[in-house]
Design an enzyme around this catalytic site. Structure first.
Site, PDB file in Angstrom:
ATOM      1  N   PHE A  95       0.834  -1.197   0.000  1.00 45.69           N
ATOM      2  CA  PHE A  95       0.000   0.000   0.000  1.00 45.69           C
ATOM      3  C   PHE A  95       0.869   1.248   0.000  1.00 45.69           C
ATOM      4  O   PHE A  95       2.027   1.226   0.422  1.00 45.69           O
ATOM      5  CB  PHE A  95      -0.968   0.002   1.197  1.00 45.69           C
ATOM      6  CG  PHE A  95      -0.304   0.054   2.546  1.00 45.69           C
ATOM      7  CD1 PHE A  95      -0.069   1.268   3.174  1.00 45.69           C
ATOM      8  CD2 PHE A  95       0.075  -1.118   3.197  1.00 45.69           C
ATOM      9  CE1 PHE A  95       0.538   1.319   4.423  1.00 45.69           C
ATOM     10  CE2 PHE A  95       0.674  -1.078   4.444  1.00 45.69           C
ATOM     11  CZ  PHE A  95       0.913   0.151   5.065  1.00 45.69           C
ATOM     12  N   CYS A  96       0.293   2.329  -0.516  1.00 47.56           N
ATOM     13  CA  CYS A  96       0.942   3.641  -0.539  1.00 47.56           C
ATOM     14  C   CYS A  96      -0.162   4.691  -0.502  1.00 47.56           C
ATOM     15  O   CYS A  96      -1.331   4.353  -0.282  1.00 47.56           O
ATOM     16  CB  CYS A  96       1.836   3.792  -1.768  1.00 47.56           C
ATOM     17  SG  CYS A  96       0.978   3.531  -3.337  1.00 47.56           S
ATOM     18  N   THR A  97       0.158   5.942  -0.716  1.00 44.52           N
ATOM     19  CA  THR A  97      -0.820   7.015  -0.520  1.00 44.52           C
ATOM     20  C   THR A  97      -2.009   6.895  -1.461  1.00 44.52           C
ATOM     21  O   THR A  97      -3.166   6.858  -1.020  1.00 44.52           O
ATOM     22  CB  THR A  97      -0.159   8.388  -0.702  1.00 44.52           C
ATOM     23  OG1 THR A  97       0.976   8.473   0.162  1.00 44.52           O
ATOM     24  CG2 THR A  97      -1.131   9.515  -0.363  1.00 44.52           C
ATOM     25  N   ILE A 141      -4.126   4.381   0.370  1.00 39.45           N
ATOM     26  CA  ILE A 141      -4.618   4.698   1.709  1.00 39.45           C
ATOM     27  C   ILE A 141      -5.781   5.676   1.637  1.00 39.45           C
ATOM     28  O   ILE A 141      -6.752   5.570   2.404  1.00 39.45           O
ATOM     29  CB  ILE A 141      -3.479   5.288   2.553  1.00 39.45           C
ATOM     30  CG1 ILE A 141      -2.338   4.283   2.698  1.00 39.45           C
ATOM     31  CG2 ILE A 141      -3.980   5.725   3.930  1.00 39.45           C
ATOM     32  CD1 ILE A 141      -1.029   4.910   3.129  1.00 39.45           C
TER      33      ILE A 141
END
Length: 247
Positions: A176-178, A205
């Site tokens: 996961f990342c922004t 996210i």
């Protein structure tokens, strides 16, 4: 008038970048938009804010490009303009990585929606949540029991992969990342290096915080965003800049 904030990206071949840039610069200036648009041979990435009519003009233009007909940005609303100026930049990569042959337009991992990831976690599936972001972002907030990749800049990610436990190559990983864009490249790299079962969080996210109730989440803290809002919590609520200035 409320300000619409849009974020979007897509990996696809782009050419004649100087002409595309000139057209977008003119459109954004006349529509009074601010933010950043990155154009590269591998695709585009944008964070732009403005009044609804101007945002619609920009999206109409982008969706007229071959391959961008289905461009679906993440949208949030603020009372004030979060950007100070409008930049349209040409880059070698829309996400700096520096590894030849990694092409998310051709190969990347399957995406998990926010609700599907929540269901997996509720069911207790044996997955490793891998945080692909930089250390200062992780410090502000991350998923409970997530494994941080341990980098100061995303360009360090390929070297950090070599430090991951060998057993992870045979275990399910959810990255996961922004907003999802870094995971497109990161997961493509892991697949190229022999990791057997890799997924990534669709919309990142921000989509998770938008879709999953705060009372039901495994997210802890806030999500760093790259504008003057600094950080967002559940429901994409803004956190004041001064409250994180020393973190």
């Amino acid at each position: 008038m409320p300000i619409l904030n849009i974020a979007a990206y897509k990996f696809l071949p782009l050419s004649d970048l100087k002409s595309l840039r000139a057209g977008l610069q003119t459109l954004c200036r006349t529509a009074n938009l601010k933010g950043t648009i990155l154009l590269s041979p591998e695709g585009l990435n944008l964070f732009v804010a403005g009044a609804a009519p101007g945002i619609e003009r920009l999206l109409e233009e982008l969706r007229s490009w071959p391959g961008l007909e289905d461009l679906a940005p993440k949208v949030s609303i603020t009372a004030e303009q979060p950007f100070r100026r409008m930049l349209v930049r040409l880059k070698k990569e829309i996400i700096a990585f520096g590894v030849p042959g990694i092409d998310p337009a051709r190969r990347t991992s399957p995406k998990l929606s926010a609700t599907e990831l929540k269901r997996w976690l509720d069911e207790g599936r044996p997955v490793t949540l891998l945080d692909t972001r930089n250390d200062y972002e992780v410090k502000l907030g991350t998923f409970r029991n997530a494994l941080p990749i341990g980098i100061a800049h995303f360009r360090e990610f390929p070297h950090a992969v070599a430090r991951l436990p060998a057993e992870l190559k045979e275990q399910p990983i959810v990255m996961f990342c922004t907003g999802g864009i870094r995971c497109e490249k990161a997961s493509s790299l892991l697949l190229a290096r022999g990791f057997a079962e890799v997924y990534h969080l669709k919309g990142g996210i921000l989509k998770y915080l938008e879709c999953v109730l705060e009372s039901e989440t495994r997210w802890q803290g806030e999500c760093f965003v790259f504008d003057e809002r600094i950080a967002l919590g559940h429901g994409l609520r803004q956190r004041r800049a001064e409250s994180v200035s020393d973190e």
